[in-house]
Design a protein around this motif. Structure first.
Motif, PDB file in Angstrom:
ATOM      1  N   ALA A   1       1.074  -0.817   0.419  1.00 44.57           N
ATOM      2  CA  ALA A   1       0.098  -0.070  -0.005  1.00 44.57           C
ATOM      3  C   ALA A   1       0.956   1.167  -0.007  1.00 44.57           C
ATOM      4  CB  ALA A   1      -0.848  -0.025   1.659  1.00 44.57           C
ATOM      5  N   ALA A   2       0.552   2.515  -0.585  1.00 49.42           N
ATOM      6  CA  ALA A   2       0.677   3.471  -0.640  1.00 49.42           C
ATOM      7  C   ALA A   2       0.745   4.847   0.506  1.00 49.42           C
ATOM      8  CB  ALA A   2       0.948   4.221  -2.163  1.00 49.42           C
ATOM      9  N   SER A   3       0.558   6.182   1.437  1.00 46.37           N
ATOM     10  CA  SER A   3      -0.184   6.580   2.152  1.00 46.37           C
ATOM     11  C   SER A   3       0.373   7.339   1.912  1.00 46.37           C
ATOM     12  CB  SER A   3       0.027   4.747   2.860  1.00 46.37           C
ATOM     13  OG  SER A   3      -0.918   6.402   3.907  1.00 46.37           O
ATOM     14  N   GLY A   4      -0.061   8.247   2.663  1.00 42.39           N
ATOM     15  CA  GLY A   4       0.471   9.931   2.650  1.00 42.39           C
ATOM     16  C   GLY A   4       0.073   9.406   4.725  1.00 42.39           C
TER      17      GLY A   4
ATOM     18  N   PRO B   1      11.117  10.042  -1.265  1.00 39.86           N
ATOM     19  CA  PRO B   1      10.776  11.313  -1.083  1.00 39.86           C
ATOM     20  C   PRO B   1       9.918  11.703  -1.790  1.00 39.86           C
ATOM     21  CG  PRO B   1      13.460  10.074  -1.614  1.00 39.86           C
ATOM     22  CD  PRO B   1      12.373   9.436  -1.599  1.00 39.86           C
ATOM     23  N   GLY B   2       9.294  12.880  -1.599  1.00 37.44           N
ATOM     24  CA  GLY B   2       8.317  13.620  -2.513  1.00 37.44           C
ATOM     25  C   GLY B   2       7.295  13.822  -1.492  1.00 37.44           C
ATOM     26  N   GLN B   3       5.790  13.219  -2.272  1.00 30.41           N
ATOM     27  CA  GLN B   3       4.357  13.078  -1.833  1.00 30.41           C
ATOM     28  C   GLN B   3       3.887  12.121  -2.083  1.00 30.41           C
ATOM     29  OE1 GLN B   3       3.279  16.579  -3.860  1.00 30.41           O
ATOM     30  NE2 GLN B   3       3.628  17.853  -2.253  1.00 30.41           N
ATOM     31  N   PHE B   4       2.710  11.917  -1.551  1.00 32.19           N
ATOM     32  CA  PHE B   4       1.937  10.898  -1.965  1.00 32.19           C
ATOM     33  C   PHE B   4       1.980   9.827  -3.480  1.00 32.19           C
ATOM     34  CE2 PHE B   4      -1.981   8.566  -3.093  1.00 32.19           C
ATOM     35  CZ  PHE B   4      -1.795   7.034  -2.529  1.00 32.19           C
ATOM     36  N   ALA B   5       1.963  10.953  -4.915  1.00 34.00           N
ATOM     37  CA  ALA B   5       2.483  10.462  -5.860  1.00 34.00           C
ATOM     38  C   ALA B   5       3.308   9.283  -5.546  1.00 34.00           C
ATOM     39  CB  ALA B   5       1.905  11.453  -6.942  1.00 34.00           C
TER      40      ALA B   5
ATOM     41  N   ASN C   1       4.004   5.255  -7.111  1.00 32.28           N
ATOM     42  CA  ASN C   1       4.763   4.763  -8.053  1.00 32.28           C
ATOM     43  C   ASN C   1       5.409   3.680  -7.516  1.00 32.28           C
ATOM     44  OD1 ASN C   1       3.419   6.548  -9.890  1.00 32.28           O
ATOM     45  ND2 ASN C   1       4.901   7.717  -9.293  1.00 32.28           N
ATOM     46  N   ALA C   2       6.001   4.268  -6.486  1.00 29.25           N
ATOM     47  CA  ALA C   2       7.017   3.056  -5.340  1.00 29.25           C
ATOM     48  C   ALA C   2       5.705   1.973  -5.633  1.00 29.25           C
ATOM     49  CB  ALA C   2       7.539   3.580  -4.056  1.00 29.25           C
TER      50      ALA C   2
ATOM     51  N   ALA D   1       5.262  -0.446  -8.396  1.00 34.29           N
ATOM     52  CA  ALA D   1       6.904  -0.909  -8.903  1.00 34.29           C
ATOM     53  C   ALA D   1       7.207  -2.538  -7.897  1.00 34.29           C
ATOM     54  CB  ALA D   1       7.774   0.128  -8.624  1.00 34.29           C
ATOM     55  N   TYR D   2       6.629  -1.895  -7.039  1.00 35.50           N
ATOM     56  CA  TYR D   2       6.074  -3.481  -5.917  1.00 35.50           C
ATOM     57  C   TYR D   2       5.878  -4.517  -6.164  1.00 35.50           C
ATOM     58  CZ  TYR D   2       7.052  -6.274  -1.581  1.00 35.50           C
ATOM     59  OH  TYR D   2       7.667  -6.865  -0.829  1.00 35.50           O
ATOM     60  N   GLU D   3       5.197  -3.547  -6.617  1.00 35.86           N
ATOM     61  CA  GLU D   3       3.328  -5.233  -7.420  1.00 35.86           C
ATOM     62  C   GLU D   3       3.995  -5.699  -7.898  1.00 35.86           C
ATOM     63  OE1 GLU D   3      -1.624  -4.642  -8.459  1.00 35.86           O
ATOM     64  OE2 GLU D   3      -0.202  -3.119  -8.064  1.00 35.86           O
ATOM     65  N   ALA D   4       4.236  -4.977  -9.499  1.00 36.70           N
ATOM     66  CA  ALA D   4       4.861  -5.708 -10.382  1.00 36.70           C
ATOM     67  C   ALA D   4       5.980  -6.019 -10.359  1.00 36.70           C
ATOM     68  CB  ALA D   4       5.175  -4.468 -11.455  1.00 36.70           C
TER      69      ALA D   4
END
Length: 303
Positions: free
Chosen positions: A67-70, A115-119, A123-124, A127-130
């Protein structure tokens, strides 16, 4: 999609895994409102509902979940995964902050700070899912997530919600999307966003989801760069009203909740109330208003 049927199924699925959070009627800043204390949910946020629904519904592959998350969604997925014995990898942006990062770490899940924001975290995670075949649990734009969040309003109605209008803070749109899916226009829903993180407001103005810049005191919870397609479709179809509030108004709402109700919430958790206290939303004479308190993960944490 029959959202009410999906939310009914989600409620049955997650029963016993989530807290039935309390409700109360209270006067705050001179306004008498019904509030739901969803910030008392597991991991201090409503997102445990969607996380448990997605993981139990499955099927979860051998690679576990990602999961990606803030911060808040990641903590909820990590908590649900740990409870169910499922491996989890969470990606968060730097702006998640030390409090939410520590909350995820305490679950034992794998954690990568991007580094950066939620988007950038998303993306990371993609990539991990793939690479691993792990199941992606989207923070807001997935039917399982949205149906799980919709159980919050279903539960509130079971608890005797009387209000004509419900004010709900919006980031990517999972919580308000679930609310719209359940209520189906039977009550007025007002979307409340920070002035500097307003993906739904921008989408409704443009007629489609568009990228926005995000910043401000609630950005680590409400800072989606683009609102989810599911939320947008429901909001557009139902003609949901959207109002914007300043950071100062959010901070003042936090103060009022603590001073007058001893409820400690993060900026995102106070955002819906900020619309009422600041006058960004002005109820009609006799209009009964309810406010959903959605998050408690303040920084720094109390000691």
């Amino acid at each position: 999609m029959d959202w009410r049927a999906e939310i009914d199924a989600a409620a049955a699925r997650i029963e016993g895994h989530i807290r039935r959070t309390p409700v109360m009627e209270i006067t705050l800043g001179g306004h008498t409102v019904e509030i739901k204390l969803e910030h008392l949910q597991h991991t201090g946020v409503f997102k445990a509902r969607g996380a448990f629904n997605s993981l139990i519904k499955g099927p979860v592959p051998a690679g576990g979940v990602v999961a990606a998350s803030g911060g808040n969604h990641g903590a909820a997925v990590a908590y649900a995964a740990a409870s169910l014995g499922i491996p989890a990898q969470i990606f968060v942006p730097e702006i998640a902050g030390p409090s939410k990062i520590a909350l995820i770490e305490r679950t034992g899940a794998g954690l990568t700070v991007v580094p950066g924001q939620f988007a950038d975290a998303l993306n990371a995670a993609l990539a991990y899912e793939a690479e691993t075949g792990a199941m992606q649990v989207h923070a807001y734009d997935a039917p399982g997530t949205l149906a799980g969040q919709g159980t919050c309003l279903r539960e509130w109605e079971e608890q005797g919600l009387q209000a004509d209008t419900v004010l709900i803070a919006v980031g990517g749109g999972g919580l308000i999307g679930g609310a719209m899916g359940w209520l189906q226009g039977t009550r007025k829903i007002v979307a409340v966003e920070p002035e500097t993180s307003c993906a739904l407001h921008a989408a409704l103005a443009a007629g489609k989801p568009v990228d926005v810049d995000v910043s401000g005191v609630a950005a680590n919870a409400l800072g989606a760069r683009k609102v989810g397609a599911l939320c947008f479709e429901l909001a557009q179809a139902q003609g949901v009203e959207c109002v914007l509030v300043s950071d100062d108004a959010i901070i003042e709402a936090q103060r009022v909740l603590w001073q007058e109700a001893r409820q400690l919430v993060e900026p995102a958790g106070a955002t819906a109330l900020a619309a009422l206290l600041s006058g960004a939303y002005k109820p009609a004479p006799g209009e009964q208003v309810a406010v959903l308190l959605c998050g408690a993960n303040v920084a720094p944490e109390p000691v």
